[in-house]
Scaffold this motif. Structure first.
Motif, PDB file in Angstrom:
ATOM      1  N   ILE A 150       0.838  -1.199   0.000  1.00 54.01           N
ATOM      2  CA  ILE A 150       0.000   0.000   0.000  1.00 54.01           C
ATOM      3  C   ILE A 150       0.875   1.251   0.000  1.00 54.01           C
ATOM      4  CG2 ILE A 150      -1.670   1.313   1.379  1.00 54.01           C
ATOM      5  CD1 ILE A 150      -2.921  -1.312   2.206  1.00 54.01           C
ATOM      6  N   ASP A 151       1.973   1.208   0.777  1.00 47.55           N
ATOM      7  CA  ASP A 151       2.903   2.352   0.777  1.00 47.55           C
ATOM      8  C   ASP A 151       3.449   2.618  -0.621  1.00 47.55           C
ATOM      9  OD1 ASP A 151       2.503   2.551   3.463  1.00 47.55           O
ATOM     10  OD2 ASP A 151       4.325   1.482   4.027  1.00 47.55           O
ATOM     11  N   MET A 152       3.801   1.558  -1.334  1.00 54.52           N
ATOM     12  CA  MET A 152       4.363   1.721  -2.676  1.00 54.52           C
ATOM     13  C   MET A 152       3.327   2.268  -3.657  1.00 54.52           C
ATOM     14  SD  MET A 152       7.489   1.079  -2.699  1.00 54.52           S
ATOM     15  CE  MET A 152       8.805   0.220  -1.867  1.00 54.52           C
ATOM     16  N   LEU A 153       2.097   1.816  -3.533  1.00 59.37           N
ATOM     17  CA  LEU A 153       1.052   2.300  -4.443  1.00 59.37           C
ATOM     18  C   LEU A 153       0.721   3.763  -4.187  1.00 59.37           C
ATOM     19  CD1 LEU A 153      -1.347  -0.782  -4.339  1.00 59.37           C
ATOM     20  CD2 LEU A 153       0.047  -0.058  -6.273  1.00 59.37           C
ATOM     21  N   ALA A 154       0.883   4.206  -2.923  1.00 61.58           N
ATOM     22  CA  ALA A 154       0.559   5.591  -2.585  1.00 61.58           C
ATOM     23  C   ALA A 154       1.758   6.526  -2.705  1.00 61.58           C
ATOM     24  CB  ALA A 154       0.002   5.656  -1.157  1.00 61.58           C
ATOM     25  N   ALA A 155       2.967   5.977  -2.844  1.00 61.93           N
ATOM     26  CA  ALA A 155       4.168   6.820  -2.865  1.00 61.93           C
ATOM     27  C   ALA A 155       4.221   7.672  -4.125  1.00 61.93           C
ATOM     28  CB  ALA A 155       5.424   5.936  -2.772  1.00 61.93           C
ATOM     29  N   ASN A 156       4.660   8.913  -3.941  1.00 56.39           N
ATOM     30  CA  ASN A 156       4.886   9.828  -5.066  1.00 56.39           C
ATOM     31  C   ASN A 156       3.628   9.976  -5.929  1.00 56.39           C
ATOM     32  OD1 ASN A 156       6.282  11.624  -6.606  1.00 56.39           O
ATOM     33  ND2 ASN A 156       7.556  10.113  -7.646  1.00 56.39           N
ATOM     34  N   ASN A 157       2.485  10.074  -5.254  1.00 57.69           N
ATOM     35  CA  ASN A 157       1.191  10.239  -5.946  1.00 57.69           C
ATOM     36  C   ASN A 157       0.912   9.112  -6.948  1.00 57.69           C
ATOM     37  OD1 ASN A 157       0.529  12.639  -4.617  1.00 57.69           O
ATOM     38  ND2 ASN A 157       1.722  13.856  -6.064  1.00 57.69           N
ATOM     39  N   GLY A 158       1.328   7.906  -6.599  1.00 62.24           N
ATOM     40  CA  GLY A 158       1.033   6.757  -7.442  1.00 62.24           C
ATOM     41  C   GLY A 158       1.927   6.592  -8.646  1.00 62.24           C
ATOM     42  N   ARG A 159       3.044   7.323  -8.692  1.00 56.42           N
ATOM     43  CA  ARG A 159       3.918   7.240  -9.867  1.00 56.42           C
ATOM     44  C   ARG A 159       5.013   6.190  -9.715  1.00 56.42           C
ATOM     45  NH1 ARG A 159       3.066  12.952  -9.893  1.00 56.42           N
ATOM     46  NH2 ARG A 159       4.978  13.333  -8.718  1.00 56.42           N
ATOM     47  N   VAL A 160       5.122   5.568  -8.551  1.00 57.51           N
ATOM     48  CA  VAL A 160       6.152   4.540  -8.360  1.00 57.51           C
ATOM     49  C   VAL A 160       5.728   3.249  -9.048  1.00 57.51           C
ATOM     50  CG1 VAL A 160       7.352   3.122  -6.659  1.00 57.51           C
ATOM     51  CG2 VAL A 160       6.993   5.547  -6.213  1.00 57.51           C
ATOM     52  N   THR A 161       4.513   2.805  -8.771  1.00 54.09           N
ATOM     53  CA  THR A 161       3.996   1.593  -9.421  1.00 54.09           C
ATOM     54  C   THR A 161       2.479   1.666  -9.428  1.00 54.09           C
ATOM     55  OG1 THR A 161       4.125  -0.834  -9.471  1.00 54.09           O
ATOM     56  CG2 THR A 161       3.837   0.195  -7.317  1.00 54.09           C
ATOM     57  N   ASN A 162       1.854   0.773 -10.171  1.00 53.16           N
ATOM     58  CA  ASN A 162       0.396   0.724 -10.252  1.00 53.16           C
ATOM     59  C   ASN A 162      -0.015  -0.708 -10.557  1.00 53.16           C
ATOM     60  OD1 ASN A 162       0.084   0.438 -13.363  1.00 53.16           O
ATOM     61  ND2 ASN A 162       1.450   2.216 -13.097  1.00 53.16           N
ATOM     62  N   LEU A 163      -1.310  -0.943 -10.524  1.00 55.07           N
ATOM     63  CA  LEU A 163      -1.837  -2.293 -10.734  1.00 55.07           C
ATOM     64  C   LEU A 163      -2.700  -2.375 -11.992  1.00 55.07           C
ATOM     65  CD1 LEU A 163      -2.826  -3.069  -7.017  1.00 55.07           C
ATOM     66  CD2 LEU A 163      -0.784  -3.821  -8.232  1.00 55.07           C
ATOM     67  N   ARG A 164      -2.451  -1.473 -12.957  1.00 58.44           N
ATOM     68  CA  ARG A 164      -3.265  -1.488 -14.178  1.00 58.44           C
ATOM     69  C   ARG A 164      -3.013  -2.723 -15.036  1.00 58.44           C
ATOM     70  NH1 ARG A 164      -1.983   4.155 -13.944  1.00 58.44           N
ATOM     71  NH2 ARG A 164      -0.189   3.822 -15.315  1.00 58.44           N
ATOM     72  N   ARG A 165      -1.795  -3.262 -14.981  1.00 53.01           N
ATOM     73  CA  ARG A 165      -1.475  -4.440 -15.801  1.00 53.01           C
ATOM     74  C   ARG A 165      -1.590  -5.755 -15.025  1.00 53.01           C
ATOM     75  NH1 ARG A 165       1.941  -4.234 -20.275  1.00 53.01           N
ATOM     76  NH2 ARG A 165       1.608  -6.483 -20.252  1.00 53.01           N
ATOM     77  N   CYS A 166      -1.916  -5.681 -13.730  1.00 53.56           N
ATOM     78  CA  CYS A 166      -1.916  -6.892 -12.892  1.00 53.56           C
ATOM     79  C   CYS A 166      -3.125  -7.766 -13.222  1.00 53.56           C
ATOM     80  CB  CYS A 166      -1.927  -6.512 -11.418  1.00 53.56           C
ATOM     81  SG  CYS A 166      -1.861  -7.939 -10.328  1.00 53.56           S
ATOM     82  N   THR A 167      -2.853  -8.987 -13.653  1.00 50.82           N
ATOM     83  CA  THR A 167      -3.923  -9.936 -13.960  1.00 50.82           C
ATOM     84  C   THR A 167      -3.751 -11.268 -13.244  1.00 50.82           C
ATOM     85  OG1 THR A 167      -2.653 -10.592 -15.926  1.00 50.82           O
ATOM     86  CG2 THR A 167      -4.433  -8.989 -16.243  1.00 50.82           C
ATOM     87  N   TYR A 168      -2.746 -11.373 -12.359  1.00 58.01           N
ATOM     88  CA  TYR A 168      -2.489 -12.634 -11.645  1.00 58.01           C
ATOM     89  C   TYR A 168      -2.076 -12.271 -10.219  1.00 58.01           C
ATOM     90  CZ  TYR A 168      -0.628 -17.397 -10.903  1.00 58.01           C
ATOM     91  OH  TYR A 168      -0.391 -18.670 -10.448  1.00 58.01           O
ATOM     92  N   ILE A 169      -2.844 -12.715  -9.234  1.00 57.32           N
ATOM     93  CA  ILE A 169      -2.542 -12.401  -7.838  1.00 57.32           C
ATOM     94  C   ILE A 169      -2.565 -13.679  -7.013  1.00 57.32           C
ATOM     95  CG2 ILE A 169      -4.964 -11.799  -7.412  1.00 57.32           C
ATOM     96  CD1 ILE A 169      -3.904  -9.844  -5.250  1.00 57.32           C
ATOM     97  N   VAL A 170      -1.564 -13.809  -6.142  1.00 61.01           N
ATOM     98  CA  VAL A 170      -1.428 -14.986  -5.278  1.00 61.01           C
ATOM     99  C   VAL A 170      -1.471 -14.525  -3.827  1.00 61.01           C
ATOM    100  CG1 VAL A 170       0.013 -16.937  -4.614  1.00 61.01           C
ATOM    101  CG2 VAL A 170      -0.012 -16.165  -6.997  1.00 61.01           C
ATOM    102  N   LEU A 171      -2.284 -15.188  -3.012  1.00 63.86           N
ATOM    103  CA  LEU A 171      -2.307 -14.963  -1.563  1.00 63.86           C
ATOM    104  C   LEU A 171      -1.745 -16.220  -0.910  1.00 63.86           C
ATOM    105  CD1 LEU A 171      -5.852 -13.351  -1.152  1.00 63.86           C
ATOM    106  CD2 LEU A 171      -3.667 -12.214  -1.493  1.00 63.86           C
ATOM    107  N   ASP A 172      -0.468 -16.166  -0.535  1.00 67.07           N
ATOM    108  CA  ASP A 172       0.171 -17.322   0.091  1.00 67.07           C
ATOM    109  C   ASP A 172       0.000 -17.236   1.600  1.00 67.07           C
ATOM    110  OD1 ASP A 172       1.514 -19.697   0.144  1.00 67.07           O
ATOM    111  OD2 ASP A 172       3.501 -18.790   0.169  1.00 67.07           O
ATOM    112  N   GLU A 173      -0.312 -18.361   2.241  1.00 69.64           N
ATOM    113  CA  GLU A 173      -0.655 -18.392   3.667  1.00 69.64           C
ATOM    114  C   GLU A 173      -1.752 -17.359   3.955  1.00 69.64           C
ATOM    115  OE1 GLU A 173       0.420 -20.719   5.356  1.00 69.64           O
ATOM    116  OE2 GLU A 173       2.336 -21.356   4.516  1.00 69.64           O
TER     117      GLU A 173
END
Length: 678
Positions: free
Chosen positions: A140-163
């Motif tokens: 969440i910190d990374m997604l909010a850092a620098n007004n969202g210019r560090v990274t984003n989830l627009r291309r994310c199509t595969y998510i894993v929740l381990d444990e």
């Protein structure tokens, strides 16, 4: 062209197979054989299998195939795959497994977790990556850092929740849901864990779309390759039993000892080192770089003995780990399963010993359940301990609840929290002087709240300053004067006890007549009666009552009238006004009280305002009232001018206001850690 494409794909498959063989992956495990085709078909999945069964590779291999079939990343594109884990150690271990395959495939994987510097992680993300392995908070910190210019989830199509169950148990549900809600809806979601409580299913349905559940073996069961032993033992004999087990098993491989608290881990490590057992400790209070170094040394075999809390209970994969000792009994079933699952991995044999004391009888039911599901015999003394506990609970009318690991609540982003967040913003604006026209009353509100809590008392008195005669200025007093002073002192000391008795009796009469504790006429009459030996109760006349009413009005106005005797004395003495104000600080938070009662703060306020400040009274917790003659904690401010009083009060108010705003905007506890520095 189609023929060339098929040939290229066949060549890549051959290369991948050779790469897998090189790393010792000759054939798929049961969970891999079931999960990989399911995930590659595009369906959401819940995977449940015993510890050490190869679940990590079961979601990594389809993930690589998924990424390779996507268009290449462009500038400012975010990751294609996100893997979320509950602990930093597990995140680093998954990243290590990822990097075995990303280099030949030309992919980039970045590990993002808290407890360490954020700048290097931001730099890696800005260079671009297809895979992010993360913990929820830092993501969440990374997604909010620098007004969202560090990274984003627009291309994310595969998510894993381990444990996944552990993440929700630790209170990460709101953070996980925030991340998942910001990923595109056409994503593919995969959950894996060795334990999956029934309470988890409702949450899983929120995230997954018509998932397929793959369960290999029992649900939430310890691997049968782990030999489980339970020892009913006294607290003072646990360490000797641990030394006995170390003497039997340490030569065969590494040993992992679990305790319940950070300080217990450090204490046990010191005791083992005193007995010539080199070891390390691992818990959440240790710096992240030290944690990384400890894990690396333990995996490489440089350190063969590790004392840890449950932070190492999940995901830690050590090939040569032969023995797990639950020095402190785990407090719920899932924790027991995962602790024991650190050994007996990938078909190897392992041993797990659990120490349980008689005051931990409420945990015996979970251990009995684990032994039954794994097919191990239940010790008779353990069964008797559990039966006695059930009978005693039944006799007391108590119901025995199942101690499931899924109990975390986390931070709820509901309307109440949104309202509190708005209030915090208003307070911050007021403190910085940035409030809008609609928020002008924010600063006044908190200052009025502080003013109401002060319960201040004001008093103004005239103090006589005697004039020094010329004879006294010339030299030392004569012998006759010294003798007279000594006689006067003796007379005063002799009459003090009678005067105190007179005051107490006068106070009782005042309270009985509802006149208040300070009645000048009554005190004089009683004093006269005591000194002359007449102990009869004096009568209260109307003049005394009128004077008492006037005294109360003067006290409210902070005025003290002059009488004729004082006027005569003023002719011979200099008078000045003394201003006094009492600020009651008993009901403010502890840190706010410390802020204004420390020696440094009082010295600075006194120097700034030219007023004297002393701390008086005693602190009384909320709900406890002081006894007769006692006062709650307060500040007594004295000065010769009203301006000095106001300056001192304003500075005290400012310090308390700053501390209250800091507390309202702080999410971190005051005590940041309980571990000891060796």
């Amino acid at each position: 062209m189609p023929y060339a494409l098929e040939t290229l794909k066949a060549l890549m498959v051959t290369q991948h197979q050779a790469w897998l063989n090189r790393h010792g992956f000759e054939k798929p495990t049961p969970i891999q054989a079931q999960a990989i085709p399911t995930i590659m078909s595009g369906r959401d999945l819940i995977g449940i299998a015993k510890t050490g069964s190869g679940k990590t590779l079961a979601f990594l291999l389809p993930m690589f195939r998924h990424i390779m079939d996507q268009p290449e990343l462009e500038e400012e594109d975010g990751p294609i795959a996100v893997i979320m884990t509950p602990t930093r150690e597990l995140a680093m271990q998954i990243t290590s497994e990822c990097k075995k395959f990303t280099k030949p495939l030309g992919l980039q994987a970045v590990c993002v977790y808290g407890g360490t510097g954020i700048s290097e992680q931001i730099a890696e993300l800005k260079r671009g990556c297809e895979i992010i392995v993360c913990t929820p908070g830092r993501m969440i910190d990374m997604l909010a850092a620098n007004n969202g210019r560090v990274t984003n989830l627009r291309r994310c199509t595969y998510i894993v929740l381990d444990e996944a169950d552990r993440m929700f148990d630790m209170g990460f549900e709101p953070q996980v849901m925030k991340v998942v809600d910001n990923i595109r809806p056409d994503r593919q979601t995969v959950m894996f864990s060795a334990t999956f409580p029934r309470q988890m299913e409702a949450l899983a349905r929120k995230i997954l779309t018509k998932p397929i559940e793959v369960q290999v073996g029992g649900r939430s069961v310890v691997c049968k390759d782990v030999v489980q032993e339970v020892v009913l033992i006294d607290e003072d004999k646990k360490f000797l039993k641990l030394l006995e087990l170390l003497g039997l098993y340490q030569e065969q491989g590494s040993v992992l000892i679990f305790v319940d608290k950070q300080e217990h881990a450090d204490d046990l490590m010191k005791d083992l080192m005193k007995h010539s057992y080199p070891c390390m400790s691992l818990h959440g209070g240790i710096d992240q770089y030290d944690r990384d170094s400890t894990i690396l040394d333990f995996k490489n075999g440089n350190i063969k003995l590790l004392v840890a809390t449950s932070v190492a209970a999940r995901g830690l994969d050590v090939k040569h780990l032969i023995l797990v000792v639950n020095y402190d009994c785990p407090n719920h079933y899932e924790d027991y399963v995962h602790r024991c699952g650190r050994t007996g991995r990938a078909g190897n044999k392992g041993y797990a010993f659990t120490f349980i004391t008689r005051d931990q009888e409420r945990y015996a039911g979970d251990i009995i359940k684990a032994l039954e599901l794994s097919g191990f015999p239940i010790p008779q003394d353990l069964q008797q301990l559990w039966n006695d506990y059930k009978e005693r609970a039944k006799a007391e009318g108590k119901t025995i609840k199942k101690s499931s690991g899924f109990s975390g609540k986390g931070f709820k982003f509901d309307e109440t929290e949104a309202h509190l967040a708005d209030e915090r913003k208003k307070l911050q604006k007021a403190a910085l002087g940035l409030q809008d026209s609609d928020d002008e009353d924010a600063s006044q509100d908190i200052e009025q709240q502080i003013e109401d809590m002060f319960a201040s008392r004001k008093r103004v008195t005239d103090v006589a300053k005697p004039l020094v005669s010329a004879s006294n200025q010339q030299g030392a007093p004569s012998p006759a004067a010294a003798a007279a002073a000594a006689a006067a002192t003796a007379s005063i000391n002799n009459n003090q006890q009678k005067l105190e008795l007179a005051k107490r009796l006068a106070a009782k009469i005042n309270f009985a007549k509802n006149l208040g504790p300070d009645a000048p006429d009554i005190t004089q009459k009683v004093a006269k009666a005591i000194f002359t030996g007449e102990f009869t109760t004096p009568q209260v006349d109307s003049k005394t009552i009128a004077e008492q009413v006037a005294e109360k009005i003067n006290a409210k106005l902070g005025y003290r009238p002059h009488n004729e005797d004082e006027k005569d004395q003023n002719a011979e003495t200099e008078t000045f006004k003394r201003y006094e104000e009492e600020l009651e600080i008993n009901d403010f938070p502890q840190t706010a009280r410390w802020k204004v009662t420390s020696k440094e703060a009082l010295a600075q306020i006194c120097e700034y305002s030219e007023a004297g400040i002393t701390v008086r009274g005693t602190y009384f917790p909320q709900g406890k009232e002081p006894k007769e003659g006692e006062r709650k904690l307060y500040l007594a401010i004295e000065a010769t001018s009203e301006m000095a009083i106001q300056k001192a009060k304003k500075e005290v108010t400012r310090l308390i206001k700053e501390e209250l705003i800091r507390l309202q905007n702080s999410y971190q506890p005051i005590n940041k850690g309980r571990y000891k520095v060796l």
